[in-house]
Design a protein around this motif. Structure first.
Motif, PDB file in Angstrom:
ATOM      1  N   VAL A  23      38.155  39.029  37.244  1.00 18.37           N
ATOM      2  CA  VAL A  23      38.387  38.522  35.892  1.00 18.37           C
ATOM      3  C   VAL A  23      38.615  39.708  34.955  1.00 18.37           C
ATOM      4  O   VAL A  23      37.812  40.640  34.931  1.00 18.37           O
ATOM      5  CB  VAL A  23      37.179  37.730  35.357  1.00 18.37           C
ATOM      6  CG1 VAL A  23      37.504  37.105  34.001  1.00 18.37           C
ATOM      7  CG2 VAL A  23      36.729  36.668  36.353  1.00 18.37           C
ATOM      8  N   VAL A  24      39.687  39.649  34.179  1.00 17.32           N
ATOM      9  CA  VAL A  24      39.932  40.671  33.158  1.00 17.32           C
ATOM     10  C   VAL A  24      39.370  40.152  31.844  1.00 17.32           C
ATOM     11  O   VAL A  24      39.804  39.115  31.352  1.00 17.32           O
ATOM     12  CB  VAL A  24      41.439  40.941  33.009  1.00 17.32           C
ATOM     13  CG1 VAL A  24      41.675  42.013  31.955  1.00 17.32           C
ATOM     14  CG2 VAL A  24      42.042  41.346  34.344  1.00 17.32           C
TER      15      VAL A  24
ATOM     16  N   LEU B 165      45.867  47.296  34.283  1.00 22.44           N
ATOM     17  CA  LEU B 165      44.487  46.840  34.065  1.00 22.44           C
ATOM     18  C   LEU B 165      43.569  47.562  35.043  1.00 22.44           C
ATOM     19  O   LEU B 165      43.618  47.348  36.253  1.00 22.44           O
ATOM     20  CB  LEU B 165      44.410  45.321  34.251  1.00 22.44           C
ATOM     21  CG  LEU B 165      45.224  44.524  33.226  1.00 22.44           C
ATOM     22  CD1 LEU B 165      45.437  43.089  33.686  1.00 22.44           C
ATOM     23  CD2 LEU B 165      44.524  44.557  31.864  1.00 22.44           C
ATOM     24  N   ALA B 166      42.717  48.438  34.530  1.00 25.21           N
ATOM     25  CA  ALA B 166      41.871  49.267  35.396  1.00 25.21           C
ATOM     26  C   ALA B 166      40.468  48.701  35.571  1.00 25.21           C
ATOM     27  O   ALA B 166      39.724  49.170  36.435  1.00 25.21           O
ATOM     28  CB  ALA B 166      41.772  50.681  34.819  1.00 25.21           C
ATOM     29  N   LEU B 167      40.084  47.720  34.769  1.00 20.77           N
ATOM     30  CA  LEU B 167      38.713  47.193  34.845  1.00 20.77           C
ATOM     31  C   LEU B 167      38.741  45.684  35.017  1.00 20.77           C
ATOM     32  O   LEU B 167      39.457  44.985  34.300  1.00 20.77           O
ATOM     33  CB  LEU B 167      37.929  47.552  33.577  1.00 20.77           C
ATOM     34  CG  LEU B 167      36.474  47.063  33.510  1.00 20.77           C
ATOM     35  CD1 LEU B 167      35.608  48.063  32.717  1.00 20.77           C
ATOM     36  CD2 LEU B 167      36.333  45.662  32.893  1.00 20.77           C
ATOM     37  N   VAL B 168      37.959  45.206  35.952  1.00 16.96           N
ATOM     38  CA  VAL B 168      37.746  43.762  36.084  1.00 16.96           C
ATOM     39  C   VAL B 168      36.247  43.493  36.230  1.00 16.96           C
ATOM     40  O   VAL B 168      35.479  44.376  36.626  1.00 16.96           O
ATOM     41  CB  VAL B 168      38.453  43.168  37.332  1.00 16.96           C
ATOM     42  CG1 VAL B 168      39.968  43.231  37.187  1.00 16.96           C
ATOM     43  CG2 VAL B 168      37.977  43.844  38.612  1.00 16.96           C
TER      44      VAL B 168
ATOM     45  N   PRO C  83      43.797  38.283  37.437  1.00 13.85           N
ATOM     46  CA  PRO C  83      45.001  38.957  37.937  1.00 13.85           C
ATOM     47  C   PRO C  83      45.567  38.289  39.185  1.00 13.85           C
ATOM     48  O   PRO C  83      46.779  38.335  39.404  1.00 13.85           O
ATOM     49  CB  PRO C  83      44.528  40.374  38.265  1.00 13.85           C
ATOM     50  CG  PRO C  83      43.192  40.528  37.675  1.00 13.85           C
ATOM     51  CD  PRO C  83      42.646  39.185  37.341  1.00 13.85           C
ATOM     52  N   ASP C  84      44.721  37.679  39.990  1.00 15.61           N
ATOM     53  CA  ASP C  84      45.220  37.067  41.225  1.00 15.61           C
ATOM     54  C   ASP C  84      45.685  35.630  41.014  1.00 15.61           C
ATOM     55  O   ASP C  84      46.217  35.015  41.937  1.00 15.61           O
ATOM     56  CB  ASP C  84      44.127  37.129  42.295  1.00 15.61           C
ATOM     57  CG  ASP C  84      43.705  38.569  42.538  1.00 15.61           C
ATOM     58  OD1 ASP C  84      44.590  39.390  42.845  1.00 15.61           O
ATOM     59  OD2 ASP C  84      42.519  38.884  42.350  1.00 15.61           O
ATOM     60  N   TYR C  85      45.476  35.100  39.824  1.00 11.77           N
ATOM     61  CA  TYR C  85      45.883  33.722  39.492  1.00 11.77           C
ATOM     62  C   TYR C  85      46.403  33.718  38.054  1.00 11.77           C
ATOM     63  O   TYR C  85      45.753  33.211  37.145  1.00 11.77           O
ATOM     64  CB  TYR C  85      44.701  32.757  39.625  1.00 11.77           C
ATOM     65  CG  TYR C  85      44.066  32.756  40.999  1.00 11.77           C
ATOM     66  CD1 TYR C  85      44.558  31.917  42.004  1.00 11.77           C
ATOM     67  CD2 TYR C  85      43.002  33.609  41.292  1.00 11.77           C
ATOM     68  CE1 TYR C  85      43.992  31.927  43.274  1.00 11.77           C
ATOM     69  CE2 TYR C  85      42.427  33.622  42.556  1.00 11.77           C
ATOM     70  CZ  TYR C  85      42.922  32.785  43.544  1.00 11.77           C
ATOM     71  OH  TYR C  85      42.361  32.799  44.799  1.00 11.77           O
ATOM     72  N   PRO C  86      47.591  34.309  37.850  1.00 10.25           N
ATOM     73  CA  PRO C  86      48.058  34.487  36.459  1.00 10.25           C
ATOM     74  C   PRO C  86      48.233  33.178  35.695  1.00 10.25           C
ATOM     75  O   PRO C  86      48.227  33.189  34.463  1.00 10.25           O
ATOM     76  CB  PRO C  86      49.394  35.223  36.614  1.00 10.25           C
ATOM     77  CG  PRO C  86      49.556  35.564  38.044  1.00 10.25           C
ATOM     78  CD  PRO C  86      48.481  34.920  38.846  1.00 10.25           C
ATOM     79  N   GLN C  87      48.388  32.051  36.403  1.00  4.73           N
ATOM     80  CA  GLN C  87      48.558  30.780  35.700  1.00  4.73           C
ATOM     81  C   GLN C  87      47.237  30.178  35.243  1.00  4.73           C
ATOM     82  O   GLN C  87      47.221  29.226  34.457  1.00  4.73           O
ATOM     83  CB  GLN C  87      49.248  29.771  36.628  1.00  4.73           C
ATOM     84  CG  GLN C  87      50.724  30.039  36.853  1.00  4.73           C
ATOM     85  CD  GLN C  87      51.358  28.851  37.560  1.00  4.73           C
ATOM     86  OE1 GLN C  87      51.010  28.541  38.703  1.00  4.73           O
ATOM     87  NE2 GLN C  87      52.259  28.170  36.877  1.00  4.73           N
TER      88      GLN C  87
ATOM     89  N   TYR D  69      29.749  41.827  38.348  1.00  2.85           N
ATOM     90  CA  TYR D  69      29.654  43.261  38.045  1.00  2.85           C
ATOM     91  C   TYR D  69      31.022  43.768  37.622  1.00  2.85           C
ATOM     92  O   TYR D  69      32.035  43.099  37.866  1.00  2.85           O
ATOM     93  CB  TYR D  69      29.126  44.057  39.256  1.00  2.85           C
ATOM     94  CG  TYR D  69      30.010  44.046  40.475  1.00  2.85           C
ATOM     95  CD1 TYR D  69      30.974  45.038  40.678  1.00  2.85           C
ATOM     96  CD2 TYR D  69      29.895  43.051  41.432  1.00  2.85           C
ATOM     97  CE1 TYR D  69      31.787  45.026  41.796  1.00  2.85           C
ATOM     98  CE2 TYR D  69      30.703  43.024  42.565  1.00  2.85           C
ATOM     99  CZ  TYR D  69      31.653  44.015  42.745  1.00  2.85           C
ATOM    100  OH  TYR D  69      32.462  44.009  43.850  1.00  2.85           O
ATOM    101  N   LEU D  70      31.048  44.932  36.986  1.00  3.81           N
ATOM    102  CA  LEU D  70      32.308  45.520  36.515  1.00  3.81           C
ATOM    103  C   LEU D  70      32.805  46.534  37.524  1.00  3.81           C
ATOM    104  O   LEU D  70      32.040  47.375  38.000  1.00  3.81           O
ATOM    105  CB  LEU D  70      32.125  46.188  35.146  1.00  3.81           C
ATOM    106  CG  LEU D  70      31.639  45.280  34.006  1.00  3.81           C
ATOM    107  CD1 LEU D  70      31.616  46.052  32.690  1.00  3.81           C
ATOM    108  CD2 LEU D  70      32.486  44.022  33.872  1.00  3.81           C
ATOM    109  N   LEU D  71      34.086  46.467  37.837  1.00  2.57           N
ATOM    110  CA  LEU D  71      34.711  47.315  38.853  1.00  2.57           C
ATOM    111  C   LEU D  71      35.909  48.033  38.238  1.00  2.57           C
ATOM    112  O   LEU D  71      36.742  47.420  37.581  1.00  2.57           O
ATOM    113  CB  LEU D  71      35.170  46.431  40.025  1.00  2.57           C
ATOM    114  CG  LEU D  71      35.884  47.127  41.189  1.00  2.57           C
ATOM    115  CD1 LEU D  71      34.946  48.081  41.932  1.00  2.57           C
ATOM    116  CD2 LEU D  71      36.438  46.074  42.174  1.00  2.57           C
TER     117      LEU D  71
END
Lengths: 380, 380
Positions: B345-346, B265-268, B311-315, B15-17
C-alpha cells in the motif's frame, strides 16, 4: 479544566493534557449506567493505550479490556491486565503465531478472547493456537460493511470454529456507521441490536449458546444512555457487553455528533500561537498553532466543521491542518489569542492523537503527573 | 520493488518497506537536476526523520537539512548533522529557549538557521538566543496563507530582526497550495517565484542582501524539473535553494498530482488481507487490510481518489480507513487478493505514515536492513 498557572514548569507545546476529574466522571457515569442496564463493560483500550486509564476503568467495574491488535494485548498483559479481547479478525503469520501462543500462555485459561469473521479465518486461528485455551467471538457486520459476517451467517462461522476445535462464546459487532450526522447514530444503534439478535439466534440454530453478545461504540452507547431515550434503544435486552472506546476522553467528533458536551472533554492538546501575520489579510482573525496533523491526527469526516475545536473559542474553526501548523479562523470581529499565547485544542479523533504521543500530562487534585502511553505504536 | 520471497523472516504486518534502489535514484535525480540549475538542496527531513536517508541526501550533494521542529533539529544534531534549518516560526517558551541555546552551542557558528515571520517573533527569538550565532530567514507567504509575511513586508521584518541583533541571510517560502489538481502546481510555482523575488527586493530596500532565497516543495520542484517544462518555471533565476521533502520516497498524493510515476514510489506499507467477507455483499470485490490510519495516516485531500494506492492493483481504491482497517474496493470482475495474502500500500502522505512507525525495513542489494526513525514523534 483550567489552563496551567505556571507555564515555566510546563512541557513544551504541543502536548496532550488530561483533566483527571473529567476523566473519572466520564468513566464512572458510563459504569453506573451500564450496571443499571445489566451490561458488562469491556472498554476499548486503543483509545488511550495507557495502563492508568485502563486501571480506572477496571476499578469502576469493567470486566476487562478490548484491544485492536496483538501488540496492544501484549502491552497490556505486560502491565498486568489479564482479561483481554482482541476484537479483530487476526490473520496469523508464523511470527504472530508464536507471539499469540506466548501471550495466551502468560494469561489464565480462557482470559484471552479473539474475533473471527470467516470459517477460513477460524481454521487458520485454530491451527495457530494449538493447545492454547482462548475464547472466540464471531464478528458480525451490523451495517458498517467493514469486517464481520452477515448476521444470518454467524452460526455457520461459529460452527466452523467449533469444528476446528475452538471455544465459541458469542458474537460482537462495531456499529461504526453511527459516526454520522442526523439520525445515523439512532439507525446504527437499531441495526446493531437487530444484527446481534439475529446473529445470536443463528448461533443457537447451530447448537452454540451465545454467552457474550457484545456491541456498543461511544456514540451509540451515549445515545442509549441519554435521559429520556426511547426504550427500544436500550441495549440490555439484546447485549450482554459494550465496548465503547472514546468515552473516557471524548473528542470533537463526539461533541459535534452530540454524543458529549463541552464539559465532558477530558483531553486537549495544548498548543502555542506561532503566527498571526496571514490573518491581517483575511476577513476575520486567523492564526497558526504549532499543533498539526502529527499531534492532532488528520481525521476529518465530511460532516465535521473542521479538524478540531477550541473549548475557549467555540466559534473558531480549524480550517486547515499541515504537519506542524493548524490554521484557526475566527468570525469577523472576534477576539482571538495573540502571538505566543497558549491555546487548548480538542482533536477530532482522540484515538489517533493519543497514538502520536509518548505520554499524557495529567492534572489531578494531587498535582501534575505523567502517564506513559504504553501501547503507542503497538499497531501490529 | 518485489514482494519479499521468504515471508517467514518478515516482520509482522503492517510495516513500512523501502526499496533502496528507488530511493537512491530519486535522490540522485533531484540532486543532478538541482546541480544543473545551480540550486542548493536542503531537503526537508520531516519526511523521513531518518539519519540514513539524510546521509544519502548529503552524500548526493545536499547543503544541509531542513526540519520543522526544535526536536527534529536536536535528533539530527545528535546523529552528527550540523547544517540545520528550522523552517518554522519558533515561539520560545523558557524550556525551548534552553533547548535552542544548547542546540546552537553544539553546532558550528551560523550552522543553525531559523525562520521568522514577524517583528515580534524576531525580537522574542533574539532575546532567547542571547549570544548564540544563528542565521535568520524571513518566511514569506507565497499564496498558501498559512505562516509567512506578505512579500512586500519581508524587508520590514528582516530589518526588525537585524535591529534586534540577529543575522538575516535571506527569505524562504513553502508553496503548499501547489498540492492540488489541474494547474494548481503551476500557478503555485509561479507565485512562489514572484513572491520570493518581491521579498528579496524588499530586503534589499532595507539594506539587507538576501544571500539565500529558498523555496521548493516536491510538487513544484517536480514540475520545474519536468522535461520540456516552460523556462519561466525554472527556479534558478530567483531561488538559490530548494527544500523538497517527499521526493526520496514519493507517495500517492504525488502520484495522483502527476509529480511522480509508479516506478518512483520507494516506500510502501506491507499489509495483510484480514477479511473479505463483506465483499460478498458488494458489486465488486472488497477486502479489509490490517493497515489503517494508525499506520498509513489519515490524510485525504478532496482531490485524492482514496486513502492510498496499491501498486499491484492500480484500479483498486482505499475507500475507507479506520484505525486498523483499510477498506479496499475493486472494480466489478477484478481479481483481488485473497484472505491472508500480503499487499503493498502506498500511503497518501508519506510524512505522516513515517512518523507513525519506529523503523523502516530496507531492501538493499546487500540484503535487508532496518533504519530507525530517529525523530519519530519529535514534533515539538
Amino acid at each position: 479544566m483550567t489552563m496551567p498557572a505556571d507555564l515555566a514548569d510546563e512541557p513544551d507545546t504541543p502536548y496532550l493534557l488530561i483533566d483527571d476529574a473529567v476523566l473519572r466522571r466520564n468513566i464512572d457515569t458510563l459504569a453506573d449506567w451500564a450496571a443499571e442496564q445489566g451490561l458488562q463493560v469491556r472498554p476499548h483500550a486503543k483509545t488511550h493505550k495507557c495502563a492508568q486509564v485502563a486501571r480506572r476503568q477496571l476499578d469502576a467495574g469493567a470486566a476487562g479490556l478490548s484491544v485492536a491488535t496483538l501488540g496492544e494485548a501484549e502491552a497490556f498483559a505486560e502491565a498486568g491486565f489479564t482479561e483481554l479481547f482482541i476484537a479483530y479478525p487476526l490473520w496469523l503469520s508464523p511470527a504472530k503465531t508464536a507471539r499469540l501462543r506466548a501471550l495466551a500462555g502468560r494469561l489464565p485459561p480462557h482470559a484471552l478472547r479473539i474475533g473471527v469473521d470467516s470459517a477460513a479465518g477460524a481454521r487458520q486461528l485454530a491451527r495457530g493456537l494449538g493447545e492454547a485455551a482462548v475464547d472466540i467471538l464471531v464478528e458480525v457486520d451490523s451495517g458498517m460493511h467493514r469486517s464481520g459476517v452477515a448476521p444470518a451467517e454467524a452460526g455457520a462461522v461459529a460452527a466452523a470454529a467449533r469444528d476446528a476445535g475452538l471455544t465459541v462464546i458469542g458474537v460482537f459487532t462495531f456499529p461504526g456507521h453511527g459516526y454520522g450526522p442526523g439520525d445515523a447514530r439512532e439507525s446504527a444503534a437499531r441495526e446493531e441490536m437487530a444484527s446481534l439478535a439475529q446473529a445470536a439466534e443463528s448461533l443457537r440454530m447451530h447448537g452454540i449458546e451465545p454467552v457474550v453478545v457484545s456491541g456498543g461504540s461511544s456514540p451509540t452507547v451515549a445515545l442509549a444512555a441519554r435521559a429520556g431515550a426511547d426504550d427500544t434503544l436500550r441495549p440490555g435486552a439484546v447485549l450482554t457487553e459494550i465496548r465503547p472506546g472514546v468515552y473516557p476522553f471524548n473528542d470533537a467528533q463526539q461533541l459535534e455528533l452530540g454524543a458529549c458536551h463541552w464539559p465532558d472533554l477530558a483531553l486537549v492538546a495544548v498548543a502555542t500561537v506561532v503566527s498571526t501575520v496571514a490573518g491581517d489579510r483575511q476577513s476575520g482573525p486567523q492564526l497558526i498553532l504549532d499543533a498539526g496533523s502529527k499531534v492532532l491526527g488528520a481525521d476529518r469526516p465530511g460532516w465535521a466543521t473542521g479538524f478540531g475545536r477550541l473549548p475557549d473559542y467555540p466559534q473558531a474553526r480549524l480550517t486547515a491542518l499541515s504537519e506542524h501548523h493548524a490554521t484557526v479562523r475566527f468570525p469577523r470581529g472576534a477576539v482571538a489569542p495573540g502571538l505566543g499565547e497558549q491555546v487548548r485544542v480538542v482533536p477530532n479523533h482522540v484515538c489517533t492523537a493519543v497514538n502520536l504521543a509518548d505520554e499524557l500530562l495529567v492534572e489531578t487534585t494531587g498535582g501534575r503527573t505523567r502517564w506513559p502511553i504504553i501501547a503507542r505504536g503497538a499497531n501490529r
